[in-house]
Structure formats: structure tokens, C-alpha cells
Design an enzyme around this catalytic site. Structure first.
Site, PDB file in Angstrom:
ATOM      1  N   ASP A  69      26.088  46.234  27.128  1.00 14.10           N
ATOM      2  CA  ASP A  69      27.377  46.319  27.817  1.00 14.10           C
ATOM      3  C   ASP A  69      27.065  46.863  29.211  1.00 14.10           C
ATOM      4  OD1 ASP A  69      29.731  47.225  28.947  1.00 14.10           O
ATOM      5  OD2 ASP A  69      30.522  48.067  27.077  1.00 14.10           O
ATOM      6  N   VAL A  70      27.284  46.049  30.246  1.00 14.53           N
ATOM      7  CA  VAL A  70      26.825  46.442  31.587  1.00 14.53           C
ATOM      8  C   VAL A  70      27.563  47.661  32.139  1.00 14.53           C
ATOM      9  CG1 VAL A  70      25.983  44.148  32.261  1.00 14.53           C
ATOM     10  CG2 VAL A  70      28.374  44.793  32.769  1.00 14.53           C
ATOM     11  N   ASN A  96      26.495  38.943  37.154  1.00  9.61           N
ATOM     12  CA  ASN A  96      27.531  37.936  36.913  1.00  9.61           C
ATOM     13  C   ASN A  96      28.643  38.409  35.985  1.00  9.61           C
ATOM     14  OD1 ASN A  96      28.549  35.000  36.449  1.00  9.61           O
ATOM     15  ND2 ASN A  96      28.021  35.766  34.410  1.00  9.61           N
ATOM     16  N   TYR A 169      41.709  42.763  38.954  1.00 11.67           N
ATOM     17  CA  TYR A 169      40.613  41.807  39.186  1.00 11.67           C
ATOM     18  C   TYR A 169      40.323  41.667  40.693  1.00 11.67           C
ATOM     19  CZ  TYR A 169      37.931  37.451  38.768  1.00 11.67           C
ATOM     20  OH  TYR A 169      36.955  36.494  38.834  1.00 11.67           O
ATOM     21  N   LYS A 173      36.894  42.676  42.787  1.00 14.38           N
ATOM     22  CA  LYS A 173      36.086  41.709  43.531  1.00 14.38           C
ATOM     23  C   LYS A 173      35.994  42.079  45.020  1.00 14.38           C
ATOM     24  CE  LYS A 173      34.960  39.091  40.034  1.00 14.38           C
ATOM     25  NZ  LYS A 173      33.580  39.032  39.545  1.00 14.38           N
TER      26      LYS A 173
HETATM   27  C1  BGC Z   1      39.134  33.675  38.512  1.00 13.36           C
HETATM   28  C2  BGC Z   1      39.781  32.421  37.962  1.00 13.36           C
HETATM   29  C3  BGC Z   1      40.552  31.692  39.055  1.00 13.36           C
HETATM   30  C4  BGC Z   1      39.722  31.528  40.317  1.00 13.36           C
HETATM   31  C5  BGC Z   1      40.532  30.949  41.473  1.00 13.36           C
HETATM   32  C6  BGC Z   1      38.326  33.310  39.724  1.00 13.36           C
HETATM   33  O1  BGC Z   1      37.649  34.420  40.221  1.00 13.36           O
HETATM   34  O2  BGC Z   1      38.339  34.294  37.511  1.00 13.36           O
HETATM   35  O3  BGC Z   1      40.638  32.750  36.882  1.00 13.36           O
HETATM   36  O4  BGC Z   1      40.927  30.406  38.571  1.00 13.36           O
HETATM   37  O5  BGC Z   1      39.201  32.783  40.709  1.00 13.36           O
HETATM   38  O6  BGC Z   1      41.793  31.539  41.607  1.00 13.36           O
END
Ligand code: BGC
Length: 271
Positions: A69-70, A96, A169, A173
Site C-alpha cells: 500500500d503506497v 502511478n 482528487y 493532482k
Molecule cells: C480521471 C478520470 C477523468 C479524466 C478526465 C482523470 O484524471 O481519473 O476519471 O475521466 O481525468 O476528466
């Protein structure tokens, strides 16, 4: 006959996190076909990792599966130790592993926030630190590569595109992007190259609902000027280039592999 040029990663040792499905599996395959030995890291579904290894071996490549598990420091350190015991060192790390735990912001739980941060961002930190320590210990081996090591951080177009309903998310990122650039700046003098890949919509299990029906795919294509949804192999090929000496002067950059998703397609006619 395959030549050294066909095998740009000949003799190199790579570790790909979250490599038993989706983009990670395609990256592992591409690196192996380019001549690298590959550690296929997985956290769930060992069967998928073993199947991938058999496929790589059937094509003449070399791979081993390692569980970790990273987001857990001890498991990450243990995974690197297993790799060093097997192959002596590491030349390429592909960070990744990533997850989505989507929720409207007003309803998002701390658990959903933490899970995504822990895997997507802390996981990249823990793995990059182990790899970088080994690159520094070992230094450049000119017969293998011009660089002491390469780190490739898989991010997303959402490192720059805000994403309602997915703020954990997108925040993770955006964090990966500045993490990648900051360590690239800090490690370049040690001959360590660090780059990112920012995929757009790629056909994988993570976003199945966005492409599995024709209606969904049509909606998605409105966001992609190049008018096709990406394939995991699109990311695999980009990773081979960033891992190879062909990109030796490239460090600290995000390579967008997104069919133009970041080109503001709404402005083609508007504005
Ligand atoms: C997400 C996807 C999405 C894509 C473009 C990715 O980083 O994991 O769910 O479709 O970005 O929006």
C-alpha cells in the site's frame, strides 16, 4: 532482430505503482517491451498482477509482482527492499497508483479526503523518496543511462483543470504537479530527472461510467478536440520516452497526453 534502439530501456530496472490495472498495467507492459525489468506493484487483486506478469513473460519480458500500500511508509520501504534483493537497484520509478473517492463538496467526508490524499500524494512522496535515496547512493552508471535515475509522476489534466464533485482528487493532482516540479528542482544536480504525465480521459476502470455507453462517450468527446477517448497504451508510450535517454534534457515538466482536453475546447466557437 531487435537493436538497442528498439529497446531504449535495455538493462534498466523499473518499479510501477498500481500496475495491476488501467494505466499502470499499460505502463508496465510498455516499459517491459522497451527492455526494462519491471516490478508490478499492487495493493488489491494479486491475480491481476500475476496475469500481467505472465503476459509480459510470454512477450519475452521480465517482471515480478510486489504487494504494498503506497500510503504506508513501512510497506513502501519493504517493497523497495524486495526489489533491491531481486535486482540490486532501481533506475526508473513510475508513481502511478491513484484513486478517486468522489463526492459533492458539502457531503465530502474527511475519510474520502484523506484516502485520496494518502494514496495520490503521500504515496508519491514515499516512493519518490526511496527511489531518490537509492539513485543518490548508486550514482550514474553510463552503460545504463545518462541519468542516475528517472522519476515519472502520473498526474492528471486535473492538475490544472478544476473539477467540481472531485475536489479531493483535483487537489491531490495539483499537489502532485508542484511536488514533481519541486523535487525536480532539488534533485537535478544529482542527475535525477523528475517529470510528470498528465493524462486526459483514458479508457480505464476509474472512469468507466464516462465512456461505457455511447451516450456517455458522446458527452465525453465534447471535451476532447482530438475526438477519441485515450487508450492506456497512449500513456505507456509517453512513459517510455520520459524514462529513456531520448528525453535526457527534460526535467520538471508535465507532459499532457490528453487529446487536447486542456485546450479549452468550449472556446473553439465561443468567446
Ligand atoms: C480521471 C478520470 C477523468 C479524466 C478526465 C482523470 O484524471 O481519473 O476519471 O475521466 O481525468 O476528466
Amino acid at each position: 532482430m531487435l537493436t538497442k534502439k528498439d529497446l531504449p530501456l535495455d538493462g534498466q530496472r523499473a518499479l510501477v505503482t498500481g500496475a495491476n490495472s488501467g494505466i499502470g498495467a499499460a505502463i508496465a507492459r510498455s516499459l517491459a517491451m522497451a527492455g526494462a525489468k519491471v516490478v508490478v506493484n499492487y495493493v488489491v487483486n494479486e491475480q491481476a498482477a500475476l496475469t500481467l506478469i505472465r503476459e509480459i513473460e510470454a512477450e519475452g519480458g521480465q517482471a515480478i509482482a510486489v504487494h504494498a500500500d503506497v500510503s504506508q511508509e513501512d510497506q513502501v520501504q519493504n517493497m523497495f527492499q524486495q526489489m533491491f534483493d531481486a535486482w540490486g537497484s532501481i533506475d526508473i520509478l513510475v508513481n502511478n497508483a491513484g484513486i478517486q473517492r468522489d463526492a459533492a463538496f458539502l457531503d465530502m467526508s474527511l475519510e474520502q479526503w484523506d484516502q485520496v490524499m494518502n494514496v495520490n500524494l503521500t504515496g508519491q512522496f514515499l516512493c519518490a523518496r526511496e527511489a531518490a535515496r537509492e539513485f543518490v547512493r548508486r550514482g550514474v552508471i553510463p552503460e545504463i543511462s545518462c541519468a542516475a535515475g528517472k522519476i515519472i509522476c502520473i498526474s492528471s489534466v486535473h492538475e490544472v483543470i478544476p473539477w467540481a464533485g472531485h475536489v479531493n482528487y483535483a487537489a491531490s493532482k495539483g499537489g502532485v504537479m508542484l511536488f514533481m516540479k519541486s523535487i525536480a528542482q532539488e534533485l537535478a544536480h544529482l542527475k535525477i530527472r523528475v517529470n510528470g504525465i498528465a493524462p486526459g480521459a483514458i479508457k480505464t476502470p476509474i472512469n468507466k461510467s464516462a465512456w461505457e455507453t455511447q451516450e456517455a462517450e458522446q458527452q465525453l468527446l465534447k471535451l476532447i478536440p482530438y475526438e477519441r477517448v485515450g487508450e492506456p497504451s497512449d500513456i505507456g508510450r509517453a512513459t517510455v520516452w520520459l524514462a529513456s535517454d531520448d528525453s535526457d534534457y527534460v526535467t520538471g515538466t508535465s507532459l499532457f497526453v490528453d487529446g487536447g482536453m486542456t485546450l479549452y475546447p468550449g472556446f473553439r466557437e465561443g468567446g
